[in-house]
Design an enzyme around this catalytic site. Structure first.
Site: not given
Ligand code: AMP
Length: 115
Positions: A31, A88, A95, A101, A103
């Site tokens: 992440d 999420n 989300q 995804h 985590h």
């Molecule tokens: P969610 O908020 O549950 O949809 O999780 C999305 C996750 O993607 C968050 O924890 C972000 O920090 C992560 N994220 C967003 N852009 C990137 C990226 N380019 N590379 C890796 N993680 C990312």
């Protein structure tokens, strides 16, 4: 691949990521804004918005993602100490990327609710 999907672009390699696992059906990468010492995202290579949609369409794929999450936890050294797998779904849950995804979080105290 779905246009304008950040995680589809990571799967295709159009956007770089710190990939820790890749196979035909799943990619795992760190992440970009880690919430724990270990924070890896495990995603399917094909686009689907939510884990429940994916469970209806292809339950075996959900099982594979969870299996990869366990492999990642082992490789990252948190399988014994413990880790959390979170997904999420929808805006109230936070989300922000609409590509399934999981985590994988570990490396610090994650007991819930916090003491
Ligand atoms: P969610 O908020 O549950 O949809 O999780 C999305 C996750 O993607 C968050 O924890 C972000 O920090 C992560 N994220 C967003 N852009 C990137 C990226 N380019 N590379 C890796 N993680 C990312």
């Amino acid at each position: 691949m779905t246009a304008d999907c950040l995680f589809c672009a990571i799967v295709s390699g159009d956007i770089p990521a710190d990939v820790v696992h890749r196979d035909d059906d799943a990619v795992a990468f760190r992440d970009i804004d880690p919430k724990a010492p270990v924070h890896v995202l495990v995603i399917p290579t094909s686009h689907c918005a939510t884990v429940v949609e994916l469970a209806h369409q292809d339950p075996a794929r959900v099982g594979h993602l969870l299996s990869v999450a366990g492999d990642v936890a082992r490789a990252e050294g948190v399988a014994e100490s413990g880790y959390r797998i979170v997904t999420n779904t929808g805006p109230s849950a936070g989300q922000s990327v609409h590509h399934v995804h999981f985590h994988v979080l570990g490396g610090r105290d994650l007991t819930w609710p916090p003491g």
